[in-house]
Design a protein around this motif. Structure first.
Motif, PDB file in Angstrom:
ATOM      1  N   ASN A  35      -9.451  -1.328  44.366  1.00 53.81           N
ATOM      2  CA  ASN A  35      -9.582  -1.135  45.820  1.00 53.81           C
ATOM      3  C   ASN A  35      -8.206  -0.996  46.472  1.00 53.81           C
ATOM      4  O   ASN A  35      -8.015  -0.164  47.364  1.00 53.81           O
ATOM      5  CB  ASN A  35     -10.298  -2.323  46.460  1.00 53.81           C
ATOM      6  N   ALA A  36      -7.263  -1.824  46.038  1.00 58.19           N
ATOM      7  CA  ALA A  36      -5.908  -1.773  46.594  1.00 58.19           C
ATOM      8  C   ALA A  36      -5.291  -0.405  46.313  1.00 58.19           C
ATOM      9  O   ALA A  36      -4.688   0.219  47.194  1.00 58.19           O
ATOM     10  CB  ALA A  36      -5.059  -2.882  45.982  1.00 58.19           C
ATOM     11  N   SER A  37      -5.469   0.067  45.101  1.00 54.27           N
ATOM     12  CA  SER A  37      -4.911   1.359  44.719  1.00 54.27           C
ATOM     13  C   SER A  37      -5.532   2.493  45.541  1.00 54.27           C
ATOM     14  O   SER A  37      -4.832   3.396  46.007  1.00 54.27           O
ATOM     15  CB  SER A  37      -5.150   1.572  43.220  1.00 54.27           C
ATOM     16  N   GLY A  81      -5.427  -0.247  54.939  1.00 52.88           N
ATOM     17  CA  GLY A  81      -5.955  -1.381  55.686  1.00 52.88           C
ATOM     18  C   GLY A  81      -7.322  -1.108  56.293  1.00 52.88           C
ATOM     19  O   GLY A  81      -7.881  -0.017  56.138  1.00 52.88           O
ATOM     20  N   MET A  82      -7.868  -2.129  56.966  1.00 55.03           N
ATOM     21  CA  MET A  82      -9.203  -1.972  57.566  1.00 55.03           C
ATOM     22  C   MET A  82      -9.193  -2.417  59.023  1.00 55.03           C
ATOM     23  O   MET A  82      -8.549  -3.403  59.375  1.00 55.03           O
ATOM     24  CB  MET A  82     -10.232  -2.806  56.800  1.00 55.03           C
ATOM     25  N   SER A  83      -9.933  -1.695  59.854  1.00 60.86           N
ATOM     26  CA  SER A  83     -10.124  -2.098  61.243  1.00 60.86           C
ATOM     27  C   SER A  83     -11.263  -3.115  61.282  1.00 60.86           C
ATOM     28  O   SER A  83     -11.894  -3.379  60.263  1.00 60.86           O
ATOM     29  CB  SER A  83     -10.498  -0.877  62.081  1.00 60.86           C
ATOM     30  N   ALA A  95     -23.066  -0.040  52.302  1.00 58.17           N
ATOM     31  CA  ALA A  95     -23.273   1.288  52.847  1.00 58.17           C
ATOM     32  C   ALA A  95     -23.524   2.276  51.726  1.00 58.17           C
ATOM     33  O   ALA A  95     -24.258   3.234  51.868  1.00 58.17           O
ATOM     34  CB  ALA A  95     -22.048   1.701  53.646  1.00 58.17           C
ATOM     35  N   LYS A  96     -22.903   1.983  50.586  1.00 56.83           N
ATOM     36  CA  LYS A  96     -22.937   2.977  49.519  1.00 56.83           C
ATOM     37  C   LYS A  96     -24.266   2.993  48.790  1.00 56.83           C
ATOM     38  O   LYS A  96     -24.807   1.958  48.439  1.00 56.83           O
ATOM     39  CB  LYS A  96     -21.835   2.660  48.512  1.00 56.83           C
ATOM     40  N   SER A  97     -24.756   4.186  48.561  1.00 55.79           N
ATOM     41  CA  SER A  97     -26.080   4.307  47.980  1.00 55.79           C
ATOM     42  C   SER A  97     -26.118   3.747  46.563  1.00 55.79           C
ATOM     43  O   SER A  97     -27.109   3.174  46.146  1.00 55.79           O
ATOM     44  CB  SER A  97     -26.499   5.764  48.027  1.00 55.79           C
TER      45      SER A  97
HETATM   46  P1  ADP Z   1     -15.981   0.348  46.315  1.00 53.74           P
HETATM   47  O1  ADP Z   1     -14.555   0.022  46.089  1.00 53.74           O
HETATM   48  O2  ADP Z   1     -16.712   0.674  45.068  1.00 53.74           O
HETATM   49  O3  ADP Z   1     -16.204   1.317  47.426  1.00 53.74           O
HETATM   50  P2  ADP Z   1     -16.060  -2.339  47.278  1.00 53.74           P
HETATM   51  O4  ADP Z   1     -17.194  -3.275  47.581  1.00 53.74           O
HETATM   52  O5  ADP Z   1     -15.084  -2.817  46.285  1.00 53.74           O
HETATM   53  O6  ADP Z   1     -16.711  -0.992  46.827  1.00 53.74           O
HETATM   54  O7  ADP Z   1     -15.307  -2.008  48.613  1.00 53.74           O
HETATM   55  C1  ADP Z   1     -16.017  -1.545  49.727  1.00 53.74           C
HETATM   56  C2  ADP Z   1     -15.112  -0.819  50.676  1.00 53.74           C
HETATM   57  O8  ADP Z   1     -14.244  -1.721  51.356  1.00 53.74           O
HETATM   58  C3  ADP Z   1     -14.180   0.171  50.021  1.00 53.74           C
HETATM   59  O9  ADP Z   1     -14.832   1.399  49.767  1.00 53.74           O
HETATM   60  C4  ADP Z   1     -13.091   0.290  51.091  1.00 53.74           C
HETATM   61  O10 ADP Z   1     -13.501   1.169  52.118  1.00 53.74           O
HETATM   62  C5  ADP Z   1     -13.019  -1.098  51.648  1.00 53.74           C
HETATM   63  N1  ADP Z   1     -11.935  -1.856  50.993  1.00 53.74           N
HETATM   64  C6  ADP Z   1     -12.050  -2.749  49.994  1.00 53.74           C
HETATM   65  N2  ADP Z   1     -10.843  -3.242  49.646  1.00 53.74           N
HETATM   66  C7  ADP Z   1      -9.934  -2.626  50.440  1.00 53.74           C
HETATM   67  C8  ADP Z   1      -8.490  -2.676  50.576  1.00 53.74           C
HETATM   68  N3  ADP Z   1      -7.742  -3.460  49.786  1.00 53.74           N
HETATM   69  N4  ADP Z   1      -7.914  -1.892  51.516  1.00 53.74           N
HETATM   70  C9  ADP Z   1      -8.659  -1.104  52.321  1.00 53.74           C
HETATM   71  N5  ADP Z   1      -9.992  -0.990  52.246  1.00 53.74           N
HETATM   72  C10 ADP Z   1     -10.642  -1.745  51.308  1.00 53.74           C
END
Ligand code: ADP
Length: 620
Positions: A35-37, A81-83, A95-97
């Motif tokens: 996820n970080a990558s 990052g995330m909002s 959300a993902k199918s």
């Molecule tokens: P996936 O990685 O398979 O989409 P995850 O449950 O691991 O599913 O993560 C869900 C979502 O959360 C990711 O698709 C991403 O949008 C967001 N996310 C997770 N970890 C991070 C992160 N380190 N930085 C930014 N967004 C993240």
């Protein structure tokens, strides 16, 4: 501070994580690092293409901090990052199918479910296999406010505004008492080497170690803080094939596709010339769970010169290859390529064409057990392919395996035609819902007698649509045996003679059955059954099933032709049966029986049962 309830599905998932899955806990590190990558990939692209985000000093990096005293493991990135909304949408709901499909498939049986998770990977939530509590502190690039998402993995999570200097995400994991082994540097390094060695950004471990200075009585032991890069940080697909081992590919697959399975096959190619690009494709051993969902997740990621562009473009490969996981890295596309630009792009079309050929050729070369696994998992999508992809139809048809009246094993078309009549050049098939019914269908009797092989197509939903569209294979025409004359040793004259002989019987049958049948006639199709029904190949509606199915409608019913076996005892006796009521009952039974034995529904089941009872009474 705002408290929220997890979506029900996540609740289920969390329960599973915390209570049932013990087999492979270490994968949480792989999932979070991946996820970080991905997040760094996304910022990298913005940094290179968008003035607003340009920062020449920025370099993507991942950190893993091990704090023994506190019992926490911290994974940080300087990605997108995330909002607040992202947190709610991505971590608070599914959300993902694919993830939804995963949860729908949960059985409650811990062992089965952990296998499922193995082939699937559920990302972020896997952290609850080892964590008592998780805090995600994150700030989205371009926004001022940072947020903290906290949960102990039961039903609720909290989202709070916090301060954080720069964009990116830091995940604090308070490990369960019994999971402290993940705080040792060698353990973490081992896991990273195993799953994340070829993540293209450096992963640095921060840890403390005891060091002894001096000797004997003067020796002083102190705790020293250290840091060390623990992965190679080169994108695997950029490395020369000759320098990579099978294990490297498999490990990369595990981190990339979140699977614990080994792939069935991988293909790594660098293409040079007018268009330069590298592809790395994997065929998973088990079909993705969302294979037949309209909102399936695309499996291929697009990079331009090592910069991640998109992972949700479904046009990188044709839809029937949606089970392929992998990477396309182009040297020629512009970095700021937009979705619209990708749509009719010549460079991409060229990459796609080359990739499809390479993938299909590799599939065709699969042998024995691998070929068997492939056809079990993917036969059905390949049938879609033979229907959609005119350019590669022949290659795809060489790959698909069919059930056959000849044997229990599946057969390929090359085998089929090697056994067939090379003068006639016809491939015979019969379509229906149920394999046993098809194998015992009266319509096969003449083919069995003449030792002609017939393909048994029991995936009715797909086969009815795609098979008529195959047309031909290497000059051999596909023939639905229910719409053609059956093989016979009789001459035309003999057949006409026979028809005349039974004319009064067939006329009487038509009179009784009326609109239920188009006509009644004699046939050579049958050896043991008295009657069968066939479609009328001249009926304009007969070939339109595919069209109607595409429009999501049922095709209008085409009246059937009732064929009778002149050699059968029952038919012979029927010619002499004068009693009108008795004859009518027998006529209906001939029709309904034929339908039943071919798996066609008899509409008025009560009338059918009543007639049987009536006739049985007479017989006794
Ligand atoms: P996936 O990685 O398979 O989409 P995850 O449950 O691991 O599913 O993560 C869900 C979502 O959360 C990711 O698709 C991403 O949008 C967001 N996310 C997770 N970890 C991070 C992160 N380190 N930085 C930014 N967004 C993240």
């Amino acid at each position: 501070m705002a408290k929220h309830q997890f979506q029900t599905e996540i609740g289920q998932l969390l329960k599973l994580m915390t209570h049932s899955l013990y087999s492979n806990k270490e994968i949480f590190i792989r999932e979070l690092v991946s996820n970080a990558s991905d997040a760094i990939d996304k910022f990298n692209h913005l940094n290179l293409t968008n003035e607003k985000f340009k920062n020449p000093d920025w370099k993507g990096a991942i950190s893993i901090k091990l704090d023994d005293a506190d019992g926490t493991l911290t994974i940080g990135d300087n990605g997108i990052g995330m909002s607040e909304d992202d947190l709610m949408a991505h971590l608070g709901t599914i959300a993902k199918s694919g993830t939804k499909a995963f949860v729908e498939n949960l059985t409650g049986d811990a062992k089965k479910d952990s296998n499922l998770i193995g082939q699937f990977g559920v990302g972020f939530y896997s952290v609850f296999m080892v964590a008592d509590r998780v805090d995600v502190i994150t700030k989205k690039a371009g926004e001022d406010q940072a947020y903290k998402f906290s949960t102990d993995g039961t039903g609720e999570f909290e989202v709070t505004p916090v301060t954080k200097e720069s964009h990116g995400t830091v995940i604090y994991i308070k490990l369960k008492e019994e999971e402290k082994e993940f705080l040792t540097k060698w353990k973490v390094q081992e896991i990273i080497k195993k799953y994340s060695n070829h993540i293209p950004y450096p992963i640095t471990a921060y840890f403390s170690e005891e060091e002894t200075e001096g000797e004997g009585d003067d020796a002083v032991t102190k705790t020293v803080n250290k840091s060390e890069q623990i992965n190679e940080a080169t994108a695997l697909w950029t490395i020369n094939k000759s320098e990579l081992k099978k294990e490297d590919y498999i490990e990369f697959y595990k981190s990339f596709a979140h699977g614990d399975d080994e792939p069935l096959k991988y293909l790594h190619n660098r293409v040079e010339g007018a268009n330069e690009f590298t592809t790395l494709f994997y065929i998973p051993k088990t079909a993705p769970m969302d294979l037949y969902r309209a909102d399936y997740q695309a499996g291929v990621k697009l990079y331009v010169k090592r910069v991640f562009i998109t992972d949700d473009n479904k046009e990188l490969l044709p839809p029937y290859l949606r089970f392929i996981k992998g990477i396309i890295d182009s040297e020629d596309l512009p970095l700021n390529v937009s979705r619209e630009l990708l749509q009719d792009n010549r460079i991409l079309a060229n990459i796609r064409q080359t990739s499809v050929k390479k993938i299909l050729t590799a599939i065709k070369k699969l042998k024995d057990e691998d070929a068997k696994i492939f056809s079990e998992q993917y036969n059905r999508v390949m049938k879609e392919g033979a229907y959609q992809d005119h350019t590669n139809k022949e290659l795809i048809l060489e790959i698909i395996k069919f059930k056959s009246s000849n044997q229990d094993d599946m057969v390929g078309l090359d085998d089929y035609i090697s056994r067939g009549d090379s003068e006639k050049k016809e491939i015979y098939y019969i379509i229906g819902k149920d394999e046993t019914t098809l194998r015992n269908s009266p319509l096969l009797e003449a083919y069995k007698k003449a030792e002609i092989e017939v393909l048994i197509l029991d995936d009715e939903e797909v086969d009815t649509i795609v098979t008529p569209m195959y047309g031909e294979f290497k000059g051999w025409a596909f023939k639905d045996i229910t719409t053609i004359e059956a093989p016979t040793t009789q001459t035309k004259e003999e057949q006409e003679e026979q028809e005349k002989e039974f004319k009064s019987l067939t006329d009487r049958l038509k009179e009784v059955l009326g609109e239920e049948i188009k006509e009644a006639k004699t046939t050579n199709r049958l050896t043991t059954s008295p009657s069968c029904v066939v479609k009328d190949s001249n009926d304009p509606m007969a070939g339109m099933a595919a069209m109607f199915a595409q429009m999501g409608q049922d095709a209008p019913e085409t009246p059937l032709i009732l064929e009778i076996n002149p050699e059968h005892e029952m038919i012979k006796k029927l010619t002499a049966l004068e009693d009108k009521e008795n004859f009518a009952d027998m006529a209906w039974i001939l029709l309904d029986n034929a339908k039943l034995s071919e798996g066609i529904e008899v509409k008025d089941k009560i009338a059918f049962a009543n007639r049987i009872a009536k006739i049985a009474t007479r017989a006794i």
